[in-house]
Design a protein around this motif. Structure first.
Motif, mmCIF file in Angstrom:
data_model
loop_
_atom_site.group_PDB
_atom_site.id
_atom_site.type_symbol
_atom_site.label_atom_id
_atom_site.label_comp_id
_atom_site.label_asym_id
_atom_site.label_seq_id
_atom_site.Cartn_x
_atom_site.Cartn_y
_atom_site.Cartn_z
ATOM 1 N N TYR A 63 0.940 -0.905 -0.342
ATOM 2 C CA TYR A 63 -0.130 -0.137 0.254
ATOM 3 C C TYR A 63 0.532 1.198 -0.152
ATOM 4 O O TYR A 63 0.653 2.467 -1.036
ATOM 5 C CB TYR A 63 -0.960 0.365 1.460
ATOM 6 C CG TYR A 63 -1.301 1.177 1.742
ATOM 7 C CD1 TYR A 63 -2.877 1.581 0.556
ATOM 8 C CD2 TYR A 63 -1.199 2.033 2.206
ATOM 9 C CE1 TYR A 63 -3.465 2.587 1.037
ATOM 10 C CE2 TYR A 63 -2.064 3.161 2.593
ATOM 11 C CZ TYR A 63 -2.955 3.673 1.478
ATOM 12 O OH TYR A 63 -3.883 5.226 2.376
ATOM 13 N N VAL A 64 1.847 1.417 0.674
ATOM 14 C CA VAL A 64 2.753 2.131 0.838
ATOM 15 C C VAL A 64 3.729 2.989 -0.247
ATOM 16 O O VAL A 64 3.499 3.918 -1.036
ATOM 17 C CB VAL A 64 3.731 2.099 1.962
ATOM 18 C CG1 VAL A 64 4.842 3.616 2.185
ATOM 19 C CG2 VAL A 64 3.124 2.489 3.010
ATOM 20 N N GLU A 65 4.134 1.364 -0.958
ATOM 21 C CA GLU A 65 4.614 2.229 -1.904
ATOM 22 C C GLU A 65 3.673 2.322 -3.455
ATOM 23 O O GLU A 65 4.415 3.142 -4.079
ATOM 24 C CB GLU A 65 5.531 0.431 -2.880
ATOM 25 C CG GLU A 65 6.982 -0.068 -2.124
ATOM 26 C CD GLU A 65 7.464 1.264 -2.017
ATOM 27 O OE1 GLU A 65 8.360 1.542 -2.780
ATOM 28 O OE2 GLU A 65 7.773 1.320 -0.507
ATOM 29 N N SER A 66 2.739 1.453 -3.129
ATOM 30 C CA SER A 66 1.405 2.255 -4.422
ATOM 31 C C SER A 66 1.074 4.019 -4.387
ATOM 32 O O SER A 66 1.076 4.754 -5.310
ATOM 33 C CB SER A 66 0.576 1.028 -4.879
ATOM 34 O OG SER A 66 -0.386 1.449 -5.365
ATOM 35 N N PHE A 67 0.811 3.765 -3.012
ATOM 36 C CA PHE A 67 -0.775 5.112 -2.945
ATOM 37 C C PHE A 67 0.502 6.214 -2.489
ATOM 38 O O PHE A 67 -0.155 6.855 -1.972
ATOM 39 C CB PHE A 67 -1.337 5.019 -2.091
ATOM 40 C CG PHE A 67 -2.121 3.737 -2.856
ATOM 41 C CD1 PHE A 67 -3.091 4.239 -4.299
ATOM 42 C CD2 PHE A 67 -2.551 2.513 -2.233
ATOM 43 C CE1 PHE A 67 -3.759 2.900 -4.951
ATOM 44 C CE2 PHE A 67 -3.505 1.494 -3.003
ATOM 45 C CZ PHE A 67 -3.724 1.633 -4.151
ATOM 46 N N GLN A 68 1.687 5.943 -1.942
ATOM 47 C CA GLN A 68 2.638 7.008 -0.923
ATOM 48 C C GLN A 68 3.260 7.338 -1.964
ATOM 49 O O GLN A 68 3.908 8.626 -2.124
ATOM 50 C CB GLN A 68 2.770 6.598 0.209
ATOM 51 C CG GLN A 68 1.438 6.872 1.210
ATOM 52 C CD GLN A 68 1.871 6.922 2.385
ATOM 53 O OE1 GLN A 68 2.581 6.052 2.726
ATOM 54 N NE2 GLN A 68 0.461 6.942 3.370
#
Length: 162
Positions: A121-126
C-alpha cells in the motif's frame, strides 16, 4: 516488591511501555493477530470435538484409559485434521491481513511491523512506485497460493470429478 512502586509491572511488562510505537510493536501485532484468530480456532476445535462419537469415548473408558491417554490417543487424532485446517486458514488470514496493522499503527508503520500488505500500500499509494508494488502483490499472491493449495488438497476441492 511493593505494588505501589510497580515492581511487578516492570517484571511482566518490561521497562519499555511503548507497545504501539517502540521495540515491542512487533509483539503487539503478534498478540493481537493471535487474539483475533482465536474465535475461529476455538469454533473449529469445538465442532471437531462434537464430531467424536460417544462410542469411541466409551470404548476408551472400558479399556481403562485415563484422561491423558484418552486425550492423547483418542481426542487429538480425531482433531488433527480439523486443527490443521484451522491453522492453515488462520495463517492465510494473518499473512494477508492489511486492516489490523493499518488500524493499530497507521501509515507509516514502525519499522518492526512493516508487513507485506502495508508495504504494498505504501509503495503504491504514497511513493507512487507502481512497478514495485505490483511485484510485491505478485509475491504476496505466491505466498498465499502455497498454503492455499495445501488447504485445497486437504479438503479435496482440486480433484476433478467427471
Amino acid at each position: 516488591m511493593s505494588v505501589v512502586s510497580g515492581g511487578w509491572q516492570k517484571s511482566v511488562l518490561g521497562e519499555q511501555h511503548l507497545w504501539l510505537n517502540g521495540p515491542n510493536s512487533y509483539w503487539t501485532l503478534v498478540v493481537v493477530q493471535l487474539w483475533t484468530s482465536w474465535p475461529l480456532l476455538y469454533l473449529l476445535a469445538a465442532s471437531g470435538l462434537q464430531s467424536i462419537s460417544e462410542e469411541v469415548h466409551e470404548a476408551a473408558a472400558l479399556d481403562g484409559a485415563d484422561w491423558w491417554a484418552k486425550l492423547r490417543h483418542v481426542v487429538l487424532p480425531h482433531l488433527r485434521g480439523v486443527l490443521a485446517l484451522a491453522l492453515i486458514i488462520a495463517f492465510l488470514h494473518n499473512l494477508n491481513s492489511f486492516t489490523l496493522p493499518y488500524v493499530l499503527f497507521g501509515v507509516p508503520a514502525p519499522h518492526d511491523v512493516e508487513v507485506l500488505p502495508v508495504l504494498t500500500y505504501v509503495e503504491s499509494f504514497q511513493n507512487f512506485r507502481f512497478g514495485l508494488s505490483a511485484a510485491m502483490a505478485v509475491l504476496s499472491l505466491v505466498l498465499v497460493a502455497i498454503p492455499l493449495s495445501v488447504y485445497l488438497r486437504a479438503v479435496r476441492l482440486n480433484r476433478h470429478e467427471d
